[in-house]
Enzyme design. Structure first.
Site, PDB file in Angstrom:
ATOM      1  NE  ARG A  33      -8.247  -9.743  -7.395  1.00 53.95           N
ATOM      2  CZ  ARG A  33      -8.573  -8.739  -6.617  1.00 53.95           C
ATOM      3  NH1 ARG A  33      -9.376  -7.776  -7.092  1.00 53.95           N
ATOM      4  NH2 ARG A  33      -8.141  -8.659  -5.386  1.00 53.95           N
ATOM      5  CB  SER A  37      -4.620  -7.592   3.653  1.00 53.98           C
ATOM      6  OG  SER A  37      -4.898  -8.957   3.419  1.00 53.98           O
ATOM      7  CG  ASP A  39      -6.157 -11.773  -6.039  1.00 56.81           C
ATOM      8  OD1 ASP A  39      -7.062 -12.525  -6.451  1.00 56.81           O
ATOM      9  OD2 ASP A  39      -6.340 -10.901  -5.171  1.00 56.81           O
ATOM     10  CG  ASP A  60       0.923  -2.365  -0.387  1.00 58.95           C
ATOM     11  OD1 ASP A  60       1.590  -1.638   0.373  1.00 58.95           O
ATOM     12  OD2 ASP A  60       0.483  -3.468  -0.040  1.00 58.95           O
TER      13      ASP A  60
END
Length: 408
Positions: A100, A183, A129, A18
């Site tokens: 993050r 995922s 996110d 990705d």
């Protein structure tokens, strides 16, 4: 395409399919110079292949940044959060959320160093996110340009992404050609799995979803005892051996994995408004939370302890929603850190088939007074006769209210 496309973009780059597609899309759609940043947060995969993949896609060596952030991640992000005993919605140990802000911080630092005018992440437009990354960017660099491909490009399906990859000679692993069954996001604190086979909350997760723990049923029939040493609220040793933050968490992960500890099947409320189902594994963090609460139980004053528990949900929500760099999180952190000044000592935890139970705690800063609590005659300065007046004073409003009820 916007009227003023970015000229130089720092991309949070994993090396996977990705983000490789995003890299090429930035080059073809915006004609931008791309700088890649790959963070080693202890995700359990080699990061050097990301360098080779970036070079293969035409990125100059001087524009490829790879950093081992494991120690900084645990020391400056995970441990401060654990001082608060933070749990989102009472269960989630915030493993993805806390990673993050560090990635965002490093992207901004690199953007400044290389003169980039934009940063880019690979988060989808439905998840949390995207918010966490972008709030971090803007908190640190208010005028930075943010590129969010999943909100901008025209790809309508994974098949279209694969076609784009093939068109631009992006290597595609065989297991990436079909729809992924779920995922995964991982770092040294946890792994999270969501999507596809996990989307029906009524169906038990298949065993193959779990990345980091044995099934509790398959864990050893013999308990493991571990002693964790604390200084000022942070763990510093295991079984008397001083360890760095990342090494200590990795050691607890191993112990938790082997004893089936840290699994969570959760339906949570995303900040964007929808509910989502995720399977989380936080083996070391689950042990650490139990141990930290154990050492606090004998070192924190009742009022301070209860106030911390009142503040915790707000603190956890701020991290979950992406407000790590906000003034309110920093204010709460200051109060939490003040509470930890005497939280030192050691805790023994028994690990057995999915459970982490505190079985002993000791501290030179302990507030526990055995003379006060003993059922035998003690000399702690507590006169049991004082309780009568204490109770009557606390009962006064109840008695007044009861008299009114009787009159009615």
């Amino acid at each position: 395409m916007t009227l003023n496309p970015p000229k130089k973009v720092v991309l949070a780059y994993s090396g996977g399919l990705d983000t490789s597609i995003i890299l090429k899309w930035l080059q073809t759609e915006y004609r931008a110079e791309v700088v890649t940043f790959t963070a080693d947060l202890g995700q359990g995969e080699e990061v050097e292949p990301a360098r080779r993949k970036a070079e293969l896609l035409g990125i100059k060596p001087e524009n490829i940044f790879i950093e081992d952030l494991r120690e900084e991640f645990v020391r400056d992000y995970v441990f401060p959060m654990f001082r608060a005993n933070a749990l989102y919605e009472g269960q989630y140990l915030l493993g993805t959320s806390i990673a993050r802000p560090l990635i965002a911080k490093k992207q901004i630092e690199i953007a400044r160093a290389v003169g980039a005018d934009a940063v880019c992440h690979g988060a989808t437009g439905k998840g949390n996110d995207q918010i966490r990354f972008e709030l971090g960017y803007y908190a640190l660099e208010p005028d930075i340009r943010v590129v969010a491909p999943w909100r901008e490009w025209d790809f309508a399906s994974r098949e279209h992404l694969i076609q784009f990859a093939e068109q631009h000679q992006i290597p595609i692993a065989k297991d990436k050609r079909g729809e992924a069954p779920f995922s995964v996001d991982a770092n040294l604190l946890h792994s999270s799995s969501e999507g596809k086979v996990l989307e029906d909350p009524a169906v038990e997760p298949p065993e193959y979803v779990h990345q980091r723990t044995l099934s509790p049923e398959d864990a050893p029939d013999k308990a493991t005892i571990v002693e964790i040493g604390f200084e000022r609220g942070d763990p510093v040793s295991i079984d008397g051996e001083p360890l760095s933050p990342a090494t200590l968490l990795a050691r607890l992960n191993d112990l938790g994995r082997d004893n089936g500890i840290g699994r969570l099947d959760l339906v949570e409320n995303r900040f964007v408004g929808m509910k989502s189902r995720g399977v989380y594994e936080t083996p070391g963090g689950t042990i650490l939370l139990a141990a930290h609460r154990g050492i606090e139980s004998i070192t924190l004053d009742r009022g301070a302890s209860h106030l911390k528990d009142e503040l915790m949900p707000r603190y956890a929500e701020l991290i979950y929603n992406g407000f790590w760099f906000s003034p309110e999180r920093e204010m709460l952190q200051a109060a939490i850190d003040r509470s930890q000044e005497r939280v030192s000592g050691s805790v023994r935890v028994k690990l057995y088939k999915g459970n982490a139970n505190v079985i002993g705690r000791t501290s030179p800063q302990s507030l526990y007074d055995q003379d006060l609590v003993t059922f035998e005659e003690g000399s702690g300065g507590y006169d049991q006769r004082d309780a009568a007046g204490f109770i009557k004073l606390n009962a006064l409003r109840l008695r007044i209210g009861a008299r009114r009820t009787i009159r009615d």
